[in-house]
Scaffold this active site. Structure first.
Site, PDB file in Angstrom:
ATOM      1  N   CYS A 174      -7.496  -6.322  -0.175  1.00 43.56           N
ATOM      2  CA  CYS A 174      -6.735  -6.826   0.489  1.00 43.56           C
ATOM      3  C   CYS A 174      -7.143  -7.893   1.817  1.00 43.56           C
ATOM      4  O   CYS A 174      -7.235  -6.588   2.838  1.00 43.56           O
ATOM      5  CB  CYS A 174      -5.229  -6.149   0.677  1.00 43.56           C
ATOM      6  SG  CYS A 174      -3.831  -7.361   1.524  1.00 43.56           S
ATOM      7  N   CYS A 195      -4.715  -7.599   4.616  1.00 40.54           N
ATOM      8  CA  CYS A 195      -3.506  -5.832   4.984  1.00 40.54           C
ATOM      9  C   CYS A 195      -4.618  -5.313   6.496  1.00 40.54           C
ATOM     10  O   CYS A 195      -4.583  -4.602   6.925  1.00 40.54           O
ATOM     11  CB  CYS A 195      -3.882  -5.214   3.909  1.00 40.54           C
ATOM     12  SG  CYS A 195      -2.554  -5.756   2.157  1.00 40.54           S
ATOM     13  N   ASP A 196      -5.945  -5.577   5.798  1.00 41.63           N
ATOM     14  CA  ASP A 196      -7.244  -4.478   6.037  1.00 41.63           C
ATOM     15  C   ASP A 196      -8.107  -4.879   7.572  1.00 41.63           C
ATOM     16  O   ASP A 196      -8.994  -4.318   7.668  1.00 41.63           O
ATOM     17  CB  ASP A 196      -7.364  -3.381   4.766  1.00 41.63           C
ATOM     18  CG  ASP A 196      -6.945  -2.951   4.173  1.00 41.63           C
ATOM     19  OD1 ASP A 196      -5.082  -1.958   5.326  1.00 41.63           O
ATOM     20  OD2 ASP A 196      -6.974  -2.231   3.105  1.00 41.63           O
TER      21      ASP A 196
END
Length: 228
Positions: free
Chosen positions: A53, A56-57
């Protein structure tokens, strides 16, 4: 973990690895799992350079060199997003063409820090304690090909796990539960979130599904004829 769901008359039996439960209505919200590469040390390096993701990261790798594996909409969206904050973004593709919207492909071609390499197959994650690079093989020539990167974002699709419910629901060719307004073919059985057929799989649509499925379940139970 749910092992089996059965229905007899107006009662569901939900069997898990812990216990067995009886219910008048059931909502399946099993979600999906990210499709993995199936390469050695993949799970070991999750959170240490391997991610599924970019939303997300991605911010953790600002100013660094990263790679994205995939060729469809999600992979291109990740690549474009990362190109805004990363030094270089390598888009690594198994096939020789994109399976994404033309608008995304056109935007990709306008970015100077995106390097697209087609027809390569991932063979190895490089690095001991953290990811330092990727080793590929050209699918046409079998020649090795490696890149140095601080992170790789794998975007090759998602996998639902709905076979255990196939006795009570219809499942489409991709493995998703067929539903209309969270309703399945079995009265009293509803489905919410990414595991069902839908156009948009996001947290907000899953929350909406949950509310609709809950109301549908309540209305179903209220309309049942209970016998003492």
């Amino acid at each position: 973990d749910v092992l089996e769901v059965k229905k007899e008359n107006d009662c569901f039996t939900v069997t898990t690895d812990y216990n067995t439960y009886l219910a008048k209505a059931v909502i399946i919200a099993a979600g999906v799992k990210h499709r993995t590469m199936g390469i050695e040390r993949e799970e070991e390096l999750v959170g240490k350079g391997v991610s599924y993701c970019a939303v997300c990261d991605g911010a953790f790798y600002k100013g660094k060199d990263v790679a994205v594996i995939g060729d469809a909409n999600t992979a291109l969206q990740y690549t474009l997003m990362l190109s805004d904050i990363c030094n270089k973004v390598y888009l690594c593709m198994l096939f020789d063409k994109f399976f994404a919207d033309h608008t995304l492909v056109n935007r990709l071609n306008d970015r100077n820090n995106i390097i697209v390499t087609k027809e390569i197959s991932l063979k190895e994650f490089l690095g001991k304690d953290e990811l330092t690079g990727l080793k590929f093989e050209h699918t046409q020539t079998n020649e090795p090909f490696s890149i140095n990167c601080d992170a790789v974002f794998i975007a090759i699709g998602q996998v639902p796990n709905n076979e255990r419910y196939s006795n009570l629901v219809d499942i489409d060719e991709r493995g998703y539960i067929v539903s209309t307004d969270t309703t399945t073919k079995t009265p009293g059985l509803y489905v919410a979130g990414d595991c069902r057929t839908k156009h948009v799989r996001q947290l907000t649509t899953a929350v909406g599904d949950g509310a609709i499925a809950a109301m549908n379940a309540v209305n179903y139970i209220n309309n049942l004829k209970f016998f003492v």
